[in-house]
Write an enzyme that holds these catalytic residues in place. Structure first.
Site, PDB file in Angstrom:
ATOM      1  N   LYS A   1      -1.506   4.046  -6.894  1.00 59.75           N
ATOM      2  CA  LYS A   1      -0.540   3.773  -5.844  1.00 59.75           C
ATOM      3  C   LYS A   1      -0.232   2.277  -5.842  1.00 59.75           C
ATOM      4  CE  LYS A   1      -3.260   5.837  -2.534  1.00 59.75           C
ATOM      5  NZ  LYS A   1      -3.629   6.569  -1.310  1.00 59.75           N
ATOM      6  N   GLY A   2       0.871   1.914  -5.229  1.00 56.46           N
ATOM      7  CA  GLY A   2       1.259   0.500  -5.194  1.00 56.46           C
ATOM      8  C   GLY A   2       0.364  -0.298  -4.263  1.00 56.46           C
TER       9      GLY A   2
ATOM     10  N   GLU B   1       1.692  -5.454  -1.790  1.00 60.17           N
ATOM     11  CA  GLU B   1       1.781  -6.121  -0.497  1.00 60.17           C
ATOM     12  C   GLU B   1       0.498  -6.030   0.311  1.00 60.17           C
ATOM     13  OE1 GLU B   1       6.034  -5.498   1.199  1.00 60.17           O
ATOM     14  OE2 GLU B   1       5.535  -3.754  -0.004  1.00 60.17           O
TER      15      GLU B   1
END
Ligand SMILES: Cc1cc2nc3c(=O)[nH]c(=O)nc-3n(C[C@H](O)[C@H](O)[C@H](O)COP(=O)(O)OP(=O)(O)OC[C@H]3O[C@@H](n4cnc5c(N)ncnc54)[C@H](O)[C@@H]3O)c2cc1C
Ligand code: FES
Ligand code: FES
Lengths: 797, 160, 288
Positions: A743-744, A747
């Site tokens: 998953k990203g 941020e």
């Protein structure tokens, strides 16, 4: 963690290994040519004249003397580009201002000259006379009855036909945008509560401080096609916008993205300097290069969205959250950029980080004469998390419950679909909480610190916990959230990976190469990544929302799998096996079951290519995530996956000076799966330190619309001696939709630091501070009872 | 315009003769006159270290140095350092430790790392941190940069 | 920015002084103040830029009959590395360790720091505690004329000194502290060095039988120049160093300082810091 050799896992899979960035050797040796390092023969240098006033009517602009400076090719004002079109998220301003300036960054004129010195000289000779207008310095002032209206007149610009039309209608108040979301019935939630707390928080101005300042090079060919060297994070979207701005077909615009000196969200919108460089290039018929000074970068690039936030939350006596009610004033600044849309992310944290049955969220983004806010890594989530996690501690305290227990009790589980419509297919939140707490010895240290509140020692220790939820599989904000890939294999089994996904220093290039090689059974150095030219690369929505690994990764995998199938199907007849009995491994075609080598891949590709029915292995793929748009009620599963993290901060507070030192961060991140350990550690450590700056040192001082510290001397980034110890654990939840389960995370690491530090300062001193940042004087004042907590303005009632 | 002056100095080991304006910075001379773009502009005020070069064996911020003051001196830039064995070691170490992200700050860190190692060949972690204090990095959070320099200072310790 | 019409880089002091005598010139040493200040338009160049870096006689630390003499061109790095300073004037060494960054210390000169006369100049505070004087030279009819001025008299205001335009600062002289000398330097901030002081302070004196004799206290960034706090010094010298006396000294120091509010700190906070940190430093001396 300091190993120089690659860690070998038991298989020779590339996934999870420490793979150095492909572009790193060039960067470290100074060979990489950033935008600033590119010079086009015949280029002119551009400079922009900005307003010396915060809010004023322009009475006259005299550029005659400037035009006479030797070496000056053009001096332009709005009058020279009557065809300019509005820019920004709500199209509320023109690149060059003609009648009113609404902030100190407002662009009034621009010069193109042979040298930077001549351009500077010309700027100095431009005479502007102003008639000052009253300044709106805060969102509270902007909402006060009788406040001057910042956009009280229609903004007109020529439409497609050339006739003037209203492009941004006059607003009757200073409210630029409103976002409101409801779930359940907050009044019911209040009735169900045993404890209710309410506070107002102030989240301050900070800015990206990319080490490479902003810049652009614009050049037209004789047929009027535009070539732009730009550091945009969203080249394909901007192509369209520039085309609209110029009234030309988007197909006539090509954007080349040279390596970028940091992005972090700052290049997500079009800011006036880019159109202005384009205007100058068009008028002079010369390549025009425009590069900011550092001071200009501080004054004229976006900030993180400053927010005044009122939060009311409750829980029942068993420690279950009952409701949450949030109202925010976003200081929009003079114009609307992406900062005004941070509520999309903020309301996710409010409604769905923990289970809350009843929620109300409302934001008004309010025009002021301040700098305007854009998108910045975390996109509103640092602000929302700061408030939510302060209240998690306060509620737990009020109940006499352990804050960790309280959080675990309200934390989300896998499989949950929240009232806002987010569906958590994978969710390692509770593991994050437990892991970070255990590894930091949170419970014991927290209790021990409390015992020192009144022991007379001026130096106190504190520990604080905070968690976050963020999109980790893109975010469907545009009609498509997809990314295209083209893969080409050459005669020697070398791969060219042509991807729409831009590299902005985050290391996506390397991860994409790795995912491709994993599919094709090739070593990492078999790949060349091409990702920086809209004339070559397929479409992509851009770098934001921590989406590149997830979306670009799935796209690369899709293209690689197609290439693999093509190869194996072609190889099957010679091998005398079915295609699905074959595999690619170690640069060869092998028998899947035994690993026995059938043929060298390069040799096979050559044979394919020189065969009777000659063929080349080239494939394309477009990946579109299975996410949906938010509906009008702000409901919907906007991301294909969600990332989670818990961070524990340990601080030392000197109560005689107010200095807070961050000693250690213990972090646990649900990343789905670790693809490149080196890369992901770098993202997390960098994000932690960015969060540290947000919490402790960075403070863009804006007074009456004027930035008081547009330099690194007084805008303090964290330096090497200040970095904390870091202990990072990865929680692998193997997301079903993610590339190899990932998953990203881009941020995530910056998001909870400030919240955790606030809780740690409270644990150390018994003082809770509601306004960021925790710079020494602010902390000292708070400790001495000499500061006033933020209040909700009457004008916003 | 300010007076133009001929200066002569050794740049990365080679004698260089060039004309510069009296108020020009060494950074502008290197980038705009001599075309050596490995040295970066990050602030122009001595605060970020992206412009670090070596003059007579010691690092300085080239943005604060008058170009004319290079006359008669021995100047090294990242292009020069990269061609030395130490430069290669540092490069490999930074790459292998993941200390490079956007990379804009990296040449400055390379130059300053050389200074740290000259002062403390077996630099401790704290000496490295203090030595790199004048170099800002917005991407990495510094830890991997510190690790990379530490690995060069203690080659055996990290080869386990 | 203004134009520089002439650039000169003499190799001898006499040549440099002749240039200064013949008309307005801007002196260039390390340039770490001059470059940013001229770029920001805060300093205007005189027609001649006089680079003094080639004058080797202005460099280095040496013992002299009065104590120690430090050439104006000595860099902060050389001071930091100098054994005499380390052993005999550690307060100056500590200040140099908290000065800017390695790169700046390599370029910045002591003379430049003094002539720049920033209220926050980091070497000024320890030099005041050491009782340093500056040596100024000018061209006279019969050769070089030198005069000596106590540092406290040389510093006139923010960015202003008692230097005449035909003079060059050539050296700093300071008596070497006697046996039993203790000193402390403290620069306030979260960063170790690359930070303009919100306040800085130094304390020195000879510790004898529970008394701090010949006590010296100096502050940076709390008045238009770096200053000595003579009233507080008197209080300390009058009797045994104990908590009560320290409190009185702190009160006396408070009456001496005249802090301002700027982006780095408010006047109120600067006063609080002076109180708390002076007390902390003196307690530390007392406990030592
Ligand atoms: C990023 C940064 C951080 C800094 N941090 C600190 C800090 O922590 N502490 C601190 O104290 N300072 C700091 N400074 C300020 C500066 O580095 C010092 O003041 C330095 O000592 C100046 O010395 P220089 O040789 O570079 O002076 P220059 O810039 O060459 O000269 C400074 C001024 O003095 C005059 N001058 C120089 N030498 C002589 C001489 N011999 N006779 C007569 N006039 C002379 C020059 O004309 C000029 O006006 C910092 C500066 C920067 C850019
Ligand atoms: S550019 Fe020289 S220090 Fe930043
Ligand atoms: S790697 Fe981007 S600034 Fe350091």
């Amino acid at each position: 963690m300091a190993t120089t050799t690659l860690e070998r896992t038991n298989t020779d899979s590339l996934i999870g290994r420490r793979i150095p960035k492909l572009d790193a050797p060039d960067k470290a040796s100074g060979r990489t040519r950033y935008l600033h390092d590119i010079n086009i023969p015949g280029q002119l240098h551009a400079k922009i004249l900005r307003s010396s006033q915060v809010h004023a009517r322009i009475v006259s602009i005299d550029v005659e003397a400037a035009r006479r400076v030797p070496g000056v090719h053009a001096v332009i004002t709005a009058a020279d580009v009557p065809w300019q079109r509005p820019i920004g998220v709500t199209k509320d301003h023109l690149p060059l201002k003609s009648d009113i300036v609404r902030s100190r960054r407002d662009e009034i004129a621009a010069v193109a000259a042979d040298t930077v010195e001549a351009a500077d000289e010309a700027l100095r000779l431009i005479r502007v006379t102003y008639e000052p207008l009253p300044v709106v310095a805060t969102s509270a002032e902007a909402l006060a009855p009788g406040a001057p209206l910042l956009h009280g007149e229609d903004l007109r610009a020529p439409g497609r036909g050339g006739a003037l039309e209203v492009v941004h209608p006059a607003s009757k108040d200073n409210v630029a945008m409103v976002h409101e979301y409801r779930q359940g019935d907050v009044a019911q939630g209040e009735r169900d509560s045993a404890v209710v707390v309410e506070d107002v928080f102030w989240l301050h101005y900070v800015t990206h401080c990319c080490m490479g300042v902003s810049g652009v090079i614009a050049e037209f060919d004789p047929s009027g096609n535009l070539l732009l060297y730009s550091n945009t994070q969203v080249p394909f979207l901007h192509k369209r916008e520039f085309a609209e701005l110029l009234g030309i077909d988007p197909g006539r615009i090509r954007i080349i993205q040279p390596p970028i000196g940091g992005g972090f969200g700052s290049k997500l919108d079009i800011y006036p300097f880019e159109p202005i460089a384009i205007f100058l290039a068009k008028l002079t018929r010369r390549p025009v290069k425009l590069v900011f000074s550092r001071e200009e970068e501080f004054i004229a690039s976006p900030t993180r969205q400053p927010v005044l936030l009122k939060l009311r939350s409750g829980c029942d006596s068993a420690g279950r959250l009952t409701f949450r009610s949030v109202e925010t004033l976003h200081d929009n600044g003079a114009y609307t950029s992406w900062g005004a849309t941070t509520p999309f992310v903020m309301m996710q944290t409010i409604s769905s980080l923990y289970r809350v049955p009843h929620c109300h969220y409302r934001t008004r983004a309010v025009y002021t004469n301040n700098p305007y806010a854009g998108s910045f890594r975390g996109y509103g989530n640092l602000q929302a998390t700061f408030a939510v996690e302060a209240h998690m501690d306060k509620l737990a305290d009020a109940l006499g419950m352990d804050p960790l227990e309280f959080r675990l009790q309200n934390a989300q589980d896998p499989g949950e679909t929240t009232p806002q419509g987010m569906h958590f297919r994978s969710c390692g939140f509770k593991d994050c909480l437990r892991t970070a707490a255990e590894r930091s010895d949170y419970r014991a240290k927290r209790r021990a610190n409390l015992a020192h509140w009144n022991d007379g020692n001026p130096i106190k220790r504190g520990i604080g916990i905070a968690s976050m939820l963020h999109v980790g599989g893109g975010a469907k904000m545009y009609p498509s959230d997809g990314c295209g890939t083209i893969i080409k294999l050459d005669d020697f089994a070398k791969v060219t990976l042509i991807t729409g996904a831009s590299e902005i220093g985050q290391g996506s290039e390397t991860v994409l190469a790795q995912l491709t090689c994993e599919e094709l059974g090739l070593p990492i150095d078999a790949v060349t990544v091409v990702n920086n030219d809209t004339a070559i690369t397929p479409w992509d929505v851009g770098v934001h929302a921590s989406r590149t690994t997830f979306i670009g990764g799935n796209s690369a995998i899709g293209a690689a799998r197609k290439a693999k199938r093509k190869i194996l199907e072609a190889a099957a007849p010679t091998a005398g096996l079915a295609a699905d009995e074959l595999d690619l491994h170690g640069g060869s075609i092998v028998v899947k079951a035994t690993g026995e080598r059938v043929q060298d891949l390069g040799k096979f590709l050559r044979s394919l290519h020189f065969a009777e029915k000659a063929d080349l292995v080239m494939t394309t793929y477009y990946y579109e995530p299975p996410s949906v748009h938010l509906d009008r009620q702000y409901r919907g599963d906007v991301s294909a996956a969600y990332s989670w993290a818990t961070q524990v901060a340990e601080v030392e507070v000197d109560t005689e000076t107010g200095v807070v030192r961050l000693l250690k961060i213990t972090a646990a991140h649900d990343v789905g799966r670790v693809l490149n350990r080196l890369g992901i550690e770098g993202q997390i450590e960098g994000g932690i330190v960015m969060g540290q700056g947000y919490a402790l040192t960075e403070d863009l001082l804006v007074e009456g619309g004027v930035i008081k510290n547009p330099n690194f001397r007084d805008y303090k980034l964290i330096t090497a001696p200040e970095v904390p110890d870091v202990d990072v654990s990865f929680i692998e939840t193997f997301d079903g939709e993610g590339p190899q389960g990932a998953k990203g995370v881009g941020e995530a690491p910056a998001i909870c630091i400030a919240a955790a530090v606030a809780n740690a300062i409270y644990n150390a001193t018994g003082t809770r501070i509601y306004a960021l940042p925790f710079t020494p004087e602010k902390v000292y004042r708070a400790l001495r009872g000499k500061s006033t907590a933020p209040t909700w303005p009457e004008s916003a009632a | 315009m300010s007076a133009m002056l001929e200066i002569e100095f050794r740049l990365n080991g080679v004698v260089q003769r060039t004309a510069v304006a009296a108020d020009m910075s060494a950074l502008e001379m290197l980038r705009d006159v001599l075309g050596l773009t490995g040295t970066k502009y990050g602030c122009g005020e001595g605060e970020c270290g992206a412009c670090t070069i070596t003059v007579d064996g010691r690092t300085v911020n080239s943005c604060l140095m008058f170009a004319v003051d290079c006359n008669g001196r021995e100047v090294q830039t990242i292009e020069g350092l990269s061609a030395t064995p130490l430069g290669e070691r540092l490069n490999h170490s930074l790459v292998a430790h993941g200390a490079v992200q956007c990379g804009f700050c990296t040449p400055g860190f390379m130059m300053q790392a050389q200074q740290v190692l000259a002062e403390h060949p077996h630099a401790s972690r704290e000496e490295i941190q203090r030595g790199l204090e004048g170099n800002l990095c917005r991407c990495t959070g510094y830890r991997k940069i510190i690790d990379a320099v530490e690995a060069v200072a203690h080659p055996t310790a990290s080869a386990e | 920015m203004t134009e520089i019409r002439d650039y000169v880089a003499p190799r001898s002091l006499a040549d440099a002084l002749r240039v200064l005598a013949s008309g307005p010139a801007t002196v260039l040493a390390g340039g770490t103040d001059l470059m940013p200040q001229s770029r920001a338009g805060r300093v205007r160049f005189a027609p001649t830029l006089l680079n003094v870096q080639g004058i080797d006689e202005l460099r280095g630390v040496a013992r002299d009959p009065g104590g120690v003499q430090i050439g104006a061109l000595t860099t902060i790095t050389s001071l930091l590395e100098d054994p005499l300073i380390r052993d005999r004037a550690p307060v100056l060494r500590t200040a140099c360790d908290h000065f800017a960054s390695s790169q700046i210390r390599n370029a910045a000169t002591l003379g430049g720091n003094i002539c720049n006369a920033s209220p926050a100049g980091d070497t000024l505070v320890p030099l005041l505690v050491l009782g340093a004087s500056v040596v100024l030279a000018s061209a006279g009819p019969e050769g070089i004329v030198k005069r000596r001025l106590p540092l406290a008299e040389f510093l006139v205001g923010p960015g202003r000194t008692a230097r005449r335009t035909d003079e060059l600062l050539v050296a700093v002289q300071a008596p070497l502290p006697p046996a039993g000398w203790v000193d402390r330097y403290l620069k306030f901030g979260a960063r170790p060095a690359l930070d303009i002081s919100a306040i800085a302070l130094a304390v020195g004196g000879t510790l004898r039988e529970g008394r701090l004799e010949d006590a010296r206290i100096a502050f940076g960034a709390v008045a238009p120049t770096a200053i000595r706090a003579s009233e507080a010094e008197r209080v300390l010298s009058e009797g045994p160093l104990d908590r009560a006396r320290i409190d009185r000294a702190v009160e006396a120091a408070d009456a001496t300082i005249r802090p301002i509010s700027d982006v780095r700190a408010s006047d109120w906070y600067r006063r609080e810091l002076v109180h708390n940190l002076l007390r902390r430093v003196l307690n530390d001396v007392c406990d030592a």
